[in-house]
Design an enzyme around this catalytic site. Structure first.
Site, PDB file in Angstrom:
ATOM      1  N   SER A 183      19.999 130.637  52.530  1.00  0.00           N
ATOM      2  CA  SER A 183      19.141 131.816  52.401  1.00  0.00           C
ATOM      3  C   SER A 183      19.722 132.964  51.962  1.00  0.00           C
ATOM      4  O   SER A 183      20.832 133.518  52.235  1.00  0.00           O
ATOM      5  CB  SER A 183      18.200 132.065  53.724  1.00  0.00           C
ATOM      6  OG  SER A 183      18.383 133.514  53.941  1.00  0.00           O
ATOM      7  N   PHE A 184      19.019 133.804  51.037  1.00  0.00           N
ATOM      8  CA  PHE A 184      19.506 135.115  50.491  1.00  0.00           C
ATOM      9  C   PHE A 184      19.260 136.091  51.569  1.00  0.00           C
ATOM     10  O   PHE A 184      20.248 137.074  51.610  1.00  0.00           O
ATOM     11  CB  PHE A 184      18.326 135.202  49.076  1.00  0.00           C
ATOM     12  CG  PHE A 184      18.306 136.734  49.007  1.00  0.00           C
ATOM     13  CD1 PHE A 184      19.146 137.746  47.962  1.00  0.00           C
ATOM     14  CD2 PHE A 184      17.074 137.480  49.683  1.00  0.00           C
ATOM     15  CE1 PHE A 184      18.699 138.774  47.563  1.00  0.00           C
ATOM     16  CE2 PHE A 184      16.887 138.772  49.387  1.00  0.00           C
ATOM     17  CZ  PHE A 184      17.835 139.301  48.536  1.00  0.00           C
ATOM     18  N   GLY A 227       3.436 124.453  40.497  1.00  0.00           N
ATOM     19  CA  GLY A 227       3.421 124.306  41.891  1.00  0.00           C
ATOM     20  C   GLY A 227       2.121 125.276  42.594  1.00  0.00           C
ATOM     21  O   GLY A 227       1.653 125.926  41.793  1.00  0.00           O
ATOM     22  N   LYS A 255       4.736 129.777  54.809  1.00  0.00           N
ATOM     23  CA  LYS A 255       4.013 131.175  54.127  1.00  0.00           C
ATOM     24  C   LYS A 255       2.448 130.911  54.238  1.00  0.00           C
ATOM     25  O   LYS A 255       1.774 132.209  54.628  1.00  0.00           O
ATOM     26  CB  LYS A 255       4.279 131.437  52.662  1.00  0.00           C
ATOM     27  CG  LYS A 255       5.747 131.956  52.442  1.00  0.00           C
ATOM     28  CD  LYS A 255       6.060 132.126  51.028  1.00  0.00           C
ATOM     29  CE  LYS A 255       7.462 132.546  50.723  1.00  0.00           C
ATOM     30  NZ  LYS A 255       7.706 132.909  49.511  1.00  0.00           N
ATOM     31  N   GLY A 269       2.162 125.974  46.114  1.00  0.00           N
ATOM     32  CA  GLY A 269       2.598 126.386  47.557  1.00  0.00           C
ATOM     33  C   GLY A 269       2.255 127.821  47.422  1.00  0.00           C
ATOM     34  O   GLY A 269       1.813 128.627  46.926  1.00  0.00           O
TER      35      GLY A 269
END
Length: 251
Positions: free
Chosen positions: A21-22, A132, A72, A134
């Site tokens: 992860s960033f 996508g 999310k 999502g």
């Protein structure tokens, strides 16, 4: 937020398989540079959204969370309140935790994507394809609506209102000149993968935007660029949404 406050304040990223992860690196460096000595950022890697309650109850001093794939949307029932934007989008990537453990969800992906996309747009960029369906795709769709750009979704399991990848021919590429990958396809370590498109259909008139940021140039962007498309990865969007989240946590 006072920098010299002795109380330890915790922030973190909620997701699954997020070691790459960033956010953790970004905020840890931000806290060091800004001398936010009382702030700490941790990855909360959970395999099921049901474990979210444990994160909240067992983490002392938690005041803010970022949320990533695949939570999310599934996080929403666990929240006490949503911002108007998050409600409209139907996805959350930022959460505030009050002293009484009340949780409010926000969407800063929308803000980040909008700021990253606008500099690329020309007059002819009127329609977009969103690869996508999502949580991230919802923020992208909301941004496009705000910018008055028409869009359609592309899915591996399309409903009657969506395109299948097999539908994407020259005629469609001529009509839709912004192609946005919101799927995790091509993310490290699976860097050779890319959405199943005929990349020869990209032209100089196209924008290829990939929410993937690791690797810096995904195979999707590489192939689109070979045919003249203007390309951008998700890094700048992430920085913008992270700064927006920081602002939300400090309000």
């Amino acid at each position: 937020m006072k920098k010299k406050n002795k109380k330890q304040l915790k922030f973190g990223l909620l997701g699954h398989n997020i070691s790459y992860s960033f956010s953790e690196k970004y905020f840890t460096e931000k806290f060091e540079i800004g001398h936010f000595d009382n702030c700490e950022y941790t990855n909360y890697d959970i395999s099921n959204i049901k474990s979210f309650s444990d994160v909240i109850n067992e983490t002392k001093g938690l005041v803010g969370l970022n949320v990533t794939i695949p939570y999310k949307e599934t996080i929403i029932p666990y929240l006490d309140k949503l911002s108007k934007t998050a409600q409209k989008i139907g996805a959350v990537n930022c959460v505030t935790v009050s002293k009484k453990k009340k949780l409010k969800g926000y969407n800063s992906d929308y803000y980040g994507f909008k700021k990253a996309l606008i500099p690329l747009l020309n007059e002819h960029h009127k329609k977009a394809l969103i690869l996508g369906t999502g949580g991230s795709s919802k923020a992208v769709a909301y941004t496009l609506r705000k910018l008055k750009i028409e869009y359609d979704f592309v899915s591996r399991k399309p409903d009657e209102f969506q395109f299948d990848y097999a539908d994407l021919n020259a005629e469609i590429f001529e009509e839709y000149q912004i192609i946005i990958n919101t799927t995790p396809v091509g993310t490290f370590p699976n860097v050779a993968e890319c959405p199943d498109l005929d990349y020869s259909l990209f032209t100089k008139k196209h924008i290829a935007f990939d929410l993937v940021y690791n690797p810096e140039e995904s195979t999707f962007l590489q192939k689109a660029k070979e045919h003249g498309a203007k390309t951008k990865n998700g890094y700048e969007m992430l920085v913008f949404q992270a700064e927006k989240a920081w602002k939300i946590w400090n309000e």
